[in-house]
Design a protein around this motif. Structure first.
Motif, short mmCIF file in Angstrom:
data_model
loop_
_atom_site.label_atom_id
_atom_site.label_comp_id
_atom_site.label_asym_id
_atom_site.label_seq_id
_atom_site.Cartn_x
_atom_site.Cartn_y
_atom_site.Cartn_z
N TYR A 1 1.53 -0.92 0.39
CA TYR A 1 -0.06 -0.47 0.06
C TYR A 1 0.69 1.34 -0.46
O TYR A 1 2.29 0.65 0.82
N PHE A 2 0.56 2.23 -0.63
CA PHE A 2 1.07 3.59 -0.17
C PHE A 2 0.59 4.10 0.95
O PHE A 2 -0.26 3.87 1.85
N THR A 3 1.61 5.16 1.49
CA THR A 3 0.54 5.91 2.72
C THR A 3 -0.33 6.43 2.98
O THR A 3 -1.07 6.15 4.10
N ASP A 4 -1.26 6.25 1.14
CA ASP A 4 -2.43 6.57 1.76
C ASP A 4 -3.54 5.61 1.86
O ASP A 4 -5.18 5.94 1.56
N GLY A 5 -3.22 4.43 1.36
CA GLY A 5 -4.33 3.31 1.89
C GLY A 5 -4.36 2.57 0.21
O GLY A 5 -5.24 1.85 0.12
N LYS A 6 -3.52 3.29 -0.69
CA LYS A 6 -3.84 2.67 -2.00
C LYS A 6 -3.46 1.82 -2.31
O LYS A 6 -2.55 1.03 -2.34
N LEU A 7 -3.64 1.26 -3.31
CA LEU A 7 -3.12 -0.13 -3.76
C LEU A 7 -1.49 -0.02 -4.35
O LEU A 7 -1.65 0.50 -5.79
N ARG A 8 -0.38 -0.41 -3.75
CA ARG A 8 0.11 -0.35 -5.27
C ARG A 8 1.03 -1.76 -6.00
O ARG A 8 0.25 -3.01 -5.68
N ASP A 9 1.88 -1.88 -7.31
CA ASP A 9 1.18 -2.87 -7.58
C ASP A 9 2.83 -3.46 -7.32
O ASP A 9 3.29 -4.65 -8.69
N ASP A 10 3.33 -3.22 -6.68
CA ASP A 10 4.77 -4.20 -6.28
C ASP A 10 4.99 -5.38 -6.73
O ASP A 10 5.15 -5.75 -7.02
N PHE A 11 3.58 -5.73 -5.78
CA PHE A 11 3.34 -8.05 -5.83
C PHE A 11 3.62 -7.58 -7.28
O PHE A 11 3.95 -8.93 -7.49
N GLY B 1 0.55 -18.23 0.76
CA GLY B 1 0.52 -17.22 1.83
C GLY B 1 -0.08 -17.25 2.59
O GLY B 1 -1.00 -17.90 2.60
N GLY B 2 0.00 -16.16 4.47
CA GLY B 2 -0.43 -15.97 5.24
C GLY B 2 -1.90 -15.34 5.11
O GLY B 2 -2.10 -14.45 4.08
N LEU B 3 -2.42 -14.89 6.08
CA LEU B 3 -4.14 -13.40 5.74
C LEU B 3 -3.49 -12.28 5.64
O LEU B 3 -4.33 -12.07 4.32
N LYS B 4 -1.90 -12.18 5.58
CA LYS B 4 -1.74 -10.90 4.97
C LYS B 4 -2.14 -10.99 3.40
O LYS B 4 -2.37 -9.87 2.75
N MET B 5 -1.42 -12.25 2.79
CA MET B 5 -2.10 -12.03 2.08
C MET B 5 -3.50 -12.26 1.07
O MET B 5 -4.01 -11.03 0.17
N VAL B 6 -3.97 -12.46 1.55
CA VAL B 6 -5.30 -12.88 1.44
C VAL B 6 -5.85 -11.47 1.52
O VAL B 6 -7.28 -11.41 0.97
N SER B 7 -5.77 -11.60 2.72
CA SER B 7 -7.08 -10.07 2.69
C SER B 7 -6.16 -8.44 1.46
O SER B 7 -7.26 -8.51 0.78
N TRP B 8 -5.10 -8.88 0.96
CA TRP B 8 -4.58 -7.62 0.32
C TRP B 8 -5.25 -8.21 -1.48
O TRP B 8 -5.66 -7.33 -2.07
N LEU B 9 -5.44 -9.86 -1.83
CA LEU B 9 -6.04 -10.08 -3.04
C LEU B 9 -7.11 -9.72 -2.87
O LEU B 9 -7.44 -9.70 -3.73
N ARG B 10 -7.75 -9.48 -1.73
CA ARG B 10 -9.63 -9.20 -2.15
C ARG B 10 -10.20 -7.88 -1.96
O ARG B 10 -11.07 -7.39 -2.53
N SER C 1 -8.00 -6.45 -3.86
CA SER C 1 -7.18 -6.33 -5.22
C SER C 1 -8.75 -6.77 -6.46
O SER C 1 -8.00 -7.06 -7.32
N LYS C 2 -9.57 -7.72 -5.66
CA LYS C 2 -10.12 -7.97 -6.29
C LYS C 2 -9.67 -8.83 -6.94
O LYS C 2 -10.76 -9.64 -8.20
N ILE C 3 -8.90 -10.37 -5.76
CA ILE C 3 -8.28 -11.62 -6.69
C ILE C 3 -8.62 -12.34 -5.75
O ILE C 3 -8.61 -11.84 -4.53
N ASP D 1 -8.88 -16.56 -15.04
CA ASP D 1 -9.16 -15.26 -14.04
C ASP D 1 -7.86 -15.07 -13.37
O ASP D 1 -7.74 -13.97 -12.75
N LEU D 2 -6.95 -16.04 -12.72
CA LEU D 2 -5.92 -15.74 -11.90
C LEU D 2 -4.54 -15.44 -12.18
O LEU D 2 -4.17 -16.30 -13.90
N PRO D 3 -4.07 -14.82 -12.06
CA PRO D 3 -3.02 -14.90 -12.41
C PRO D 3 -1.48 -15.45 -12.09
O PRO D 3 -0.36 -15.75 -12.38
N ALA D 4 -2.19 -15.93 -11.01
CA ALA D 4 -1.12 -16.79 -10.07
C ALA D 4 -1.88 -18.14 -9.19
O ALA D 4 -2.99 -17.52 -9.02
#
Length: 390
Positions: free
Chosen positions: A202-212, A233-242, A244-246, A262-265
């Motif tokens: 995330y950026f500091t304003d909470g927006k998603l980054r594309d680094d992953f 991955g664990g819960l942090k990965m799942v939270s970010w994927l959701r 991201s609508k993945i 549908d999935l990039p991985a």
């Protein structure tokens, strides 16, 4: 319930509650075991199976530590890319050249094993008339299929197996698979290090980054990966994927076509990775670099269905993960009858069969240009935001 069937009130209460919404047994995610049985690994899994290896004469049995131990071994072989080191800029006739490289052989030894015991007294089995069998079948919902001769009728055994298999069998198997993957983490040609790279989400304003995505794509390009990364991955990965609508494999279930489209991985949630590998770390696995396979003893080694008072058979377990039937595993099952007490009783022993875990050795592809320490299993760490430097 039919006449003359005496189920205890505790049993009936438990069964009734289990029929209501959200009160069915809740199984912990066994994401690693799912990941190393990914549909992308079907070819490797077949090569590691008793059937595939047996047909190609790559299956052997060796004596173990004990006098009765039998250890299956599957031989895998491959050829590495190599350099002759004799490239010349002028045409010449030479009397010698580099001979073809040798075949590299790798043995997967099936020494992993897990089992536990369930005991059923006569009073436990008195309810197993047809009406009781149908009732318990309704609770299990087809998730357990038993096959052990006459003991296949032991519906109560199926129910207790269903209620105990998570902690006594599935989690130990998942731990073994995850530990093997962590031990096999190697370098990669993007960071040239085996140290897990920090990926900022995330950026500091909470927006998603594309680094992953950028990192996965960079790894894919540099390593020439044609399939899809298998990511655990664990819960942090799942939270970010959701966010991201993945969605992950656990959500999609057995619809492999939807997964590929549908999935990039392939993403697998495993809560255990945070403790076994490290908080918020993930494993990025190239398809074909790891695989888990069983050799069922009651199919390959024990050929008889019954010896003395013991029946030998099997079971199949189907568990819903995130409400999707995404996990299917075979189990060896043996039932031993005892008549040493007032009434006979039985010990039912579910077991994993002998299992082996393949992880690709470092330098599998080639031993030059930075590939000598690459295993195809890469570690990374998810971090919410990038540290602000003054």
């Amino acid at each position: 319930m039919a006449n003359n069937v005496n189920l205890s009130s505790a049993r009936i209460l438990r069964a009734c509650i289990m029929h209501t919404a959200e009160n069915a047994p809740k199984f912990t995610q066994i994401g690693t075991l799912q990941a190393v049985r990914s549909p992308q690994l079907a070819g490797l899994a077949n090569a590691m199976s008793a059937e595939g290896a047996g047909e190609e004469k790559r299956l052997s049995f060796e004596a173990g530590a004990g006098p009765d131990d039998v250890v299956p071994k599957v031989r895998l072989n491959y050829r590495k890319q190599y350099t002759t080191g004799t490239t010349s800029s002028t045409r010449a006739v030479n009397a010698n050249g580099t001979r073809p490289g040798t075949v590299t052989e790798l043995d997967v030894t099936y020494t992993g094993y897990k089992q536990y015991d369930l005991e059923f007294r006569t009073i436990d089995l008195m309810s197993l008339e047809e009406a009781a069998k149908q009732y318990y079948d309704g609770i299990i919902g087809g998730a357990v299929q038993l096959d052990a001769g006459d003991s296949a009728k032991m519906t109560e055994a199926a129910l207790e197996f269903y209620l105990t298999v998570e902690k006594d069998l599935l989690q130990p198997l998942n731990t073994a698979a995850l530990t093997a993957l962590v031990a096999a983490v190697g370098t990669n040609k993007v960071t040239n290090s085996a140290v897990p790279k920090d990926i900022y989400l995330y950026f500091t304003d909470g927006k998603l980054r594309d680094d992953f995505w950028d990192y996965l794509n960079s790894l894919r390009t540099v390593h020439g990966v044609t399939g899809k990364w298998i990511v655990i991955g664990g819960l942090k990965m799942v939270s970010w994927l959701r966010k991201s609508k993945i969605m992950g494999m656990n959500d999609i279930g057995m619809d492999a076509q939807a997964m590929y489209n549908d999935l990039p991985a392939e993403f697998y949630y495993d809560p255990q990775i945070d403790t076994t590998y490290g908080q918020d770390k993930i494993l990025i696995i190239e398809p074909g670099s790891a695989c888990w396979q069983q050799i069922m003893e009651h199919e390959t080694i024990v050929k008889k269905k019954k010896v003395a008072n013991t029946s030998f058979g099997g079971a199949r377990l189907k568990l819903a993960q995130f409400d999707s039937p995404t996990f299917d595993i075979k189990i060896d099952l043996r039932v031993r009858e005892y008549d040493t007490t007032k009434y006979p009783y039985e010990i039912v022993t579910p077991s994993s069969g002998l299992y082996g875990i393949f992880t690709r050795p470092a330098g599998y592809a080639k031993a030059y240009d930075g590939w000598s320490t690459y295993t195809g299993i890469i570690g990374a760490k998810l971090v919410n935001t990038e540290p602000v430097t003054p």
